[in-house]
Design an enzyme around this catalytic site. Sequence first.
Site, PDB file in Angstrom:
ATOM      1  N   ASN A  89      31.844  52.653  48.054  1.00 44.33           N
ATOM      2  CA  ASN A  89      31.451  51.254  48.257  1.00 44.33           C
ATOM      3  C   ASN A  89      29.936  51.162  48.227  1.00 44.33           C
ATOM      4  N   LYS A  90      29.433  50.004  47.751  1.00 43.57           N
ATOM      5  CA  LYS A  90      27.967  49.943  47.618  1.00 43.57           C
ATOM      6  C   LYS A  90      27.253  49.785  48.945  1.00 43.57           C
TER       7      LYS A  90
ATOM      8  N   ALA B  92      42.979  37.226  49.814  1.00 44.90           N
ATOM      9  CA  ALA B  92      42.927  38.416  50.658  1.00 44.90           C
ATOM     10  C   ALA B  92      44.353  38.844  51.031  1.00 44.90           C
TER      11      ALA B  92
ATOM     12  N   ASP C  31      41.356  41.160  43.709  1.00 34.34           N
ATOM     13  CA  ASP C  31      40.867  40.171  42.738  1.00 34.34           C
ATOM     14  C   ASP C  31      40.570  40.742  41.355  1.00 34.34           C
TER      15      ASP C  31
ATOM     16  N   GLU D 204      36.403  24.708  53.072  1.00 31.69           N
ATOM     17  CA  GLU D 204      36.197  25.471  54.317  1.00 31.69           C
ATOM     18  C   GLU D 204      34.704  25.551  54.668  1.00 31.69           C
TER      19      GLU D 204
ATOM     20  N   GLY E 163      35.665  50.375  45.909  1.00 34.11           N
ATOM     21  CA  GLY E 163      35.548  49.084  46.584  1.00 34.11           C
ATOM     22  C   GLY E 163      36.215  49.117  47.944  1.00 34.11           C
ATOM     23  N   ALA E 164      35.434  48.745  48.976  1.00 40.24           N
ATOM     24  CA  ALA E 164      35.979  48.738  50.344  1.00 40.24           C
ATOM     25  C   ALA E 164      36.112  47.307  50.851  1.00 40.24           C
ATOM     26  N   GLY E 165      36.782  46.469  50.032  1.00 42.73           N
ATOM     27  CA  GLY E 165      37.175  45.136  50.481  1.00 42.73           C
ATOM     28  C   GLY E 165      38.580  45.233  51.076  1.00 42.73           C
ATOM     29  N   TYR E 166      39.299  44.125  51.047  1.00 44.44           N
ATOM     30  CA  TYR E 166      40.646  44.113  51.633  1.00 44.44           C
ATOM     31  C   TYR E 166      41.561  45.125  50.946  1.00 44.44           C
TER      32      TYR E 166
HETATM   33  P1  FAD Z   1      36.523  42.008  47.910  1.00 47.60           P
HETATM   34  O1  FAD Z   1      36.891  41.507  49.240  1.00 47.60           O
HETATM   35  O2  FAD Z   1      35.639  41.180  47.040  1.00 47.60           O
HETATM   36  O3  FAD Z   1      35.869  43.464  48.104  1.00 47.60           O
HETATM   37  C1  FAD Z   1      35.294  44.175  47.041  1.00 47.60           C
HETATM   38  C2  FAD Z   1      34.448  45.301  47.603  1.00 47.60           C
HETATM   39  O4  FAD Z   1      33.896  46.043  46.512  1.00 47.60           O
HETATM   40  C3  FAD Z   1      33.260  44.823  48.444  1.00 47.60           C
HETATM   41  O5  FAD Z   1      33.140  45.610  49.605  1.00 47.60           O
HETATM   42  C4  FAD Z   1      32.060  45.027  47.535  1.00 47.60           C
HETATM   43  O6  FAD Z   1      30.851  45.277  48.237  1.00 47.60           O
HETATM   44  C5  FAD Z   1      32.513  46.251  46.730  1.00 47.60           C
HETATM   45  N1  FAD Z   1      31.858  46.353  45.432  1.00 47.60           N
HETATM   46  C6  FAD Z   1      31.735  45.378  44.496  1.00 47.60           C
HETATM   47  N2  FAD Z   1      31.085  45.861  43.423  1.00 47.60           N
HETATM   48  C7  FAD Z   1      30.818  47.159  43.679  1.00 47.60           C
HETATM   49  C8  FAD Z   1      30.191  48.197  42.934  1.00 47.60           C
HETATM   50  N3  FAD Z   1      29.700  47.995  41.702  1.00 47.60           N
HETATM   51  N4  FAD Z   1      30.095  49.413  43.498  1.00 47.60           N
HETATM   52  C9  FAD Z   1      30.579  49.664  44.745  1.00 47.60           C
HETATM   53  N5  FAD Z   1      31.181  48.722  45.482  1.00 47.60           N
HETATM   54  C10 FAD Z   1      31.305  47.484  44.958  1.00 47.60           C
HETATM   55  N6  FAD Z   1      41.744  34.648  50.871  1.00 47.60           N
HETATM   56  C11 FAD Z   1      42.722  34.519  51.785  1.00 47.60           C
HETATM   57  O7  FAD Z   1      43.826  35.060  51.589  1.00 47.60           O
HETATM   58  N7  FAD Z   1      42.525  33.821  52.950  1.00 47.60           N
HETATM   59  C12 FAD Z   1      41.347  33.228  53.240  1.00 47.60           C
HETATM   60  O8  FAD Z   1      41.201  32.602  54.293  1.00 47.60           O
HETATM   61  C13 FAD Z   1      40.281  33.337  52.302  1.00 47.60           C
HETATM   62  N8  FAD Z   1      39.087  32.792  52.563  1.00 47.60           N
HETATM   63  C14 FAD Z   1      38.060  32.933  51.671  1.00 47.60           C
HETATM   64  C15 FAD Z   1      36.824  32.364  51.963  1.00 47.60           C
HETATM   65  C16 FAD Z   1      35.766  32.489  51.072  1.00 47.60           C
HETATM   66  C17 FAD Z   1      34.441  31.854  51.396  1.00 47.60           C
HETATM   67  C18 FAD Z   1      35.945  33.203  49.853  1.00 47.60           C
HETATM   68  C19 FAD Z   1      34.805  33.352  48.886  1.00 47.60           C
HETATM   69  C20 FAD Z   1      37.175  33.769  49.539  1.00 47.60           C
HETATM   70  C21 FAD Z   1      38.244  33.643  50.446  1.00 47.60           C
HETATM   71  N9  FAD Z   1      39.506  34.203  50.184  1.00 47.60           N
HETATM   72  C22 FAD Z   1      40.520  34.070  51.091  1.00 47.60           C
HETATM   73  C23 FAD Z   1      39.710  35.022  48.975  1.00 47.60           C
HETATM   74  C24 FAD Z   1      39.531  36.507  49.369  1.00 47.60           C
HETATM   75  O9  FAD Z   1      38.318  36.670  50.065  1.00 47.60           O
HETATM   76  C25 FAD Z   1      39.545  37.430  48.148  1.00 47.60           C
HETATM   77  O10 FAD Z   1      40.725  37.201  47.418  1.00 47.60           O
HETATM   78  C26 FAD Z   1      39.475  38.878  48.633  1.00 47.60           C
HETATM   79  O11 FAD Z   1      38.215  39.132  49.219  1.00 47.60           O
HETATM   80  C27 FAD Z   1      39.744  39.879  47.516  1.00 47.60           C
HETATM   81  O12 FAD Z   1      39.755  41.158  48.089  1.00 47.60           O
HETATM   82  P2  FAD Z   1      39.346  42.444  47.237  1.00 47.60           P
HETATM   83  O13 FAD Z   1      39.655  43.622  48.081  1.00 47.60           O
HETATM   84  O14 FAD Z   1      39.942  42.357  45.875  1.00 47.60           O
HETATM   85  O15 FAD Z   1      37.786  42.315  46.999  1.00 47.60           O
HETATM   86  P1  NAD Z   2      39.018  27.627  43.137  1.00 48.80           P
HETATM   87  O1  NAD Z   2      39.001  28.032  41.702  1.00 48.80           O
HETATM   88  O2  NAD Z   2      40.288  27.654  43.857  1.00 48.80           O
HETATM   89  O3  NAD Z   2      38.422  26.143  43.268  1.00 48.80           O
HETATM   90  C1  NAD Z   2      37.298  25.732  42.528  1.00 48.80           C
HETATM   91  C2  NAD Z   2      37.240  24.213  42.476  1.00 48.80           C
HETATM   92  O4  NAD Z   2      36.052  23.855  41.769  1.00 48.80           O
HETATM   93  C3  NAD Z   2      38.417  23.594  41.714  1.00 48.80           C
HETATM   94  O5  NAD Z   2      38.976  22.545  42.462  1.00 48.80           O
HETATM   95  C4  NAD Z   2      37.771  23.105  40.405  1.00 48.80           C
HETATM   96  O6  NAD Z   2      38.380  21.914  39.899  1.00 48.80           O
HETATM   97  C5  NAD Z   2      36.345  22.813  40.847  1.00 48.80           C
HETATM   98  N1  NAD Z   2      35.371  22.875  39.750  1.00 48.80           N
HETATM   99  C6  NAD Z   2      35.300  23.811  38.764  1.00 48.80           C
HETATM  100  N2  NAD Z   2      34.274  23.524  37.910  1.00 48.80           N
HETATM  101  C7  NAD Z   2      33.692  22.391  38.391  1.00 48.80           C
HETATM  102  C8  NAD Z   2      32.566  21.609  37.970  1.00 48.80           C
HETATM  103  N3  NAD Z   2      31.841  21.932  36.893  1.00 48.80           N
HETATM  104  N4  NAD Z   2      32.227  20.523  38.693  1.00 48.80           N
HETATM  105  C9  NAD Z   2      32.945  20.192  39.809  1.00 48.80           C
HETATM  106  N5  NAD Z   2      34.009  20.878  40.248  1.00 48.80           N
HETATM  107  C10 NAD Z   2      34.377  21.974  39.557  1.00 48.80           C
HETATM  108  O7  NAD Z   2      37.896  28.559  43.844  1.00 48.80           O
HETATM  109  P2  NAD Z   2      37.707  28.903  45.405  1.00 48.80           P
HETATM  110  O8  NAD Z   2      37.870  27.698  46.251  1.00 48.80           O
HETATM  111  O9  NAD Z   2      36.438  29.681  45.483  1.00 48.80           O
HETATM  112  O10 NAD Z   2      38.932  29.885  45.715  1.00 48.80           O
HETATM  113  C11 NAD Z   2      39.009  31.167  45.063  1.00 48.80           C
HETATM  114  C12 NAD Z   2      40.261  31.898  45.531  1.00 48.80           C
HETATM  115  O11 NAD Z   2      40.106  32.255  46.907  1.00 48.80           O
HETATM  116  C13 NAD Z   2      41.521  31.042  45.442  1.00 48.80           C
HETATM  117  O12 NAD Z   2      42.593  31.854  45.067  1.00 48.80           O
HETATM  118  C14 NAD Z   2      41.728  30.561  46.857  1.00 48.80           C
HETATM  119  O13 NAD Z   2      43.100  30.340  47.158  1.00 48.80           O
HETATM  120  C15 NAD Z   2      41.182  31.730  47.672  1.00 48.80           C
HETATM  121  N6  NAD Z   2      40.692  31.215  48.961  1.00 48.80           N
HETATM  122  C16 NAD Z   2      41.609  31.115  49.950  1.00 48.80           C
HETATM  123  C17 NAD Z   2      41.230  30.585  51.175  1.00 48.80           C
HETATM  124  C18 NAD Z   2      42.254  30.446  52.268  1.00 48.80           C
HETATM  125  O14 NAD Z   2      43.384  30.923  52.101  1.00 48.80           O
HETATM  126  N7  NAD Z   2      41.934  29.831  53.390  1.00 48.80           N
HETATM  127  C19 NAD Z   2      39.897  30.178  51.372  1.00 48.80           C
HETATM  128  C20 NAD Z   2      38.988  30.302  50.331  1.00 48.80           C
HETATM  129  C21 NAD Z   2      39.398  30.827  49.115  1.00 48.80           C
END
Ligand code: FAD
Ligand code: NAD
Length: 405
Positions: free
Chosen positions: A37-38, A319, A302, A170, A10-13
């Site tokens: 990574n995929k 992240a 994650d 967001e 996995g090449a995420g964070y």
């Molecule tokens: P990921 O970032 O999910 O990376 C996983 C990698 O594995 C990806 O490159 C994927 O392509 C690869 N992969 C998956 N399956 C396979 C497979 N079978 N084979 C090969 N490769 C594979 N967190 C913050 O701290 N601050 C934020 O502002 C924030 N904003 C967010 C906004 C959104 C919309 C979302 C959805 C999440 C946000 N988060 C934020 C949460 C954060 O993005 C995740 O916690 C973070 O991405 C986890 O990092 P990771 O390295 O575990 O996995």
């Molecule tokens: P989350 O689990 O934090 O929030 C999901 C929300 O959906 C909750 O408030 C929950 O009550 C609601 N919900 C669940 N089931 C429901 C239903 N059936 N009907 C209506 N509402 C329902 O998920 P997320 O927002 O995707 O965040 C995931 C992770 O990523 C968290 O750890 C978050 O802190 C992180 N994240 C961080 C940032 C940032 O730091 N700026 C931004 C995005 C995500």
Amino acid sequence: MGKPQIVILGAGYGGMITTVRLTKDLSAEEADITLVNKHNYHYQTTWLHEAAAGTIHHDRTRMLIKNVINNKRINFVQDSVRSVDRENKKVILKNGELDYDYLVLALGFESNTFGIKGLEEYAFAIRSVNTARRIREHIEYKFASYNNDPDAKESDLTIVVGGAGLSGIEFIGELVDRVPELCKEYDIDPAKVKIIDVEGLPIVLPPFERDLAEYAQKYLEDKGVVFRLGTFIKEATPDGVLVQKKDAEEMEEIKAGTVVWTGGVKANHIVADSGFATNRGKIQVNKDLRAPDDDHVFAVGDVAVFFPKEGERPYPPTAQIAVQEGETAAKNLTHLIKGEDTEPFVYKQRGTVASLGDKEGIGVVFDKKLKGKPAATMKKIIDDRYLLELGGVGLMLKKGKLKLL
Ligand code: FAD
Ligand code: NAD
């Protein structure tokens, strides 16, 4: 005996930071390092809500992995991981196999639909570059068809977001920036467009203090967003969603052309499917980030869950934590290869910031509360800081956000 083989999945964070750090800490003579990574690109998951709303192009969120890693030191394999054969220390890929001595699991998250009927089929999730791109294209299509398709309905312009956690809020923050542009582009009266957030809890943004969360809610309401709090999404259909207010007997239909589910995340299923001991699908890692049942396997980001102390809540999947876990995993791999003791993971909580579009936000950074433009700027600083750590000043200047201020 040959050199130890380190394989990072996995090449995420988490995976990228582990890889980049290992290249600095270990010499080519000490270990071989493979990253799988995929896709051939790494993306900023934390920017995907912007790509999904269309406020940035999806290419801004991604970068070719070969442009960030040291290609002389890292063997990059573009392939999909299928499973881990722990007994034989092998990773099974779609197109082959890899042997490992040490493995780092960094496969990230999947959307959690909690088995809610219709969500997989009829709702979108913000998960990857491709899913974000699909959401943007779908919304644009709905706007583009409205004045051209004789069967178009006003509800085609309704966007329902499930959940008012950080991802949902967001994303809506980006939508309120984007919708006026779409209305202008496709000659649509903005009064016809509805953005409705459905949240099961009676509040938005549960992780934040109430004054900050209420600031965010009011900012979005002033832009026309309707919050249906204390209301659960029970089903998604081709026409929208069925929702139920807490304690109500009846369900209600909200017709919508677009439903985006941001109701929760879970660990990549490959971890549990490969037979690791899991806690709600995640590896409950030891203090040094190794799997409790396998000394040769680290888990970061994650797919891992870390409890700071017994009885305390685990750290949330972010992240920020994935990056810090990647740093510790790299240090501990280096320790093991040099025959030293590993060190415990110590999380440095710097704060949390949520953007509300380009110029607004809320957050707490080093215990200081931020609202409005300072929060939006802080979010960009956090984004750029990561790029700096990953690829130095060059990457930050190329991909960073602050230059656009
Ligand atoms: P990921 O970032 O999910 O990376 C996983 C990698 O594995 C990806 O490159 C994927 O392509 C690869 N992969 C998956 N399956 C396979 C497979 N079978 N084979 C090969 N490769 C594979 N967190 C913050 O701290 N601050 C934020 O502002 C924030 N904003 C967010 C906004 C959104 C919309 C979302 C959805 C999440 C946000 N988060 C934020 C949460 C954060 O993005 C995740 O916690 C973070 O991405 C986890 O990092 P990771 O390295 O575990 O996995
Ligand atoms: P989350 O689990 O934090 O929030 C999901 C929300 O959906 C909750 O408030 C929950 O009550 C609601 N919900 C669940 N089931 C429901 C239903 N059936 N009907 C209506 N509402 C329902 O998920 P997320 O927002 O995707 O965040 C995931 C992770 O990523 C968290 O750890 C978050 O802190 C992180 N994240 C961080 C940032 C940032 O730091 N700026 C931004 C995005 C995500």
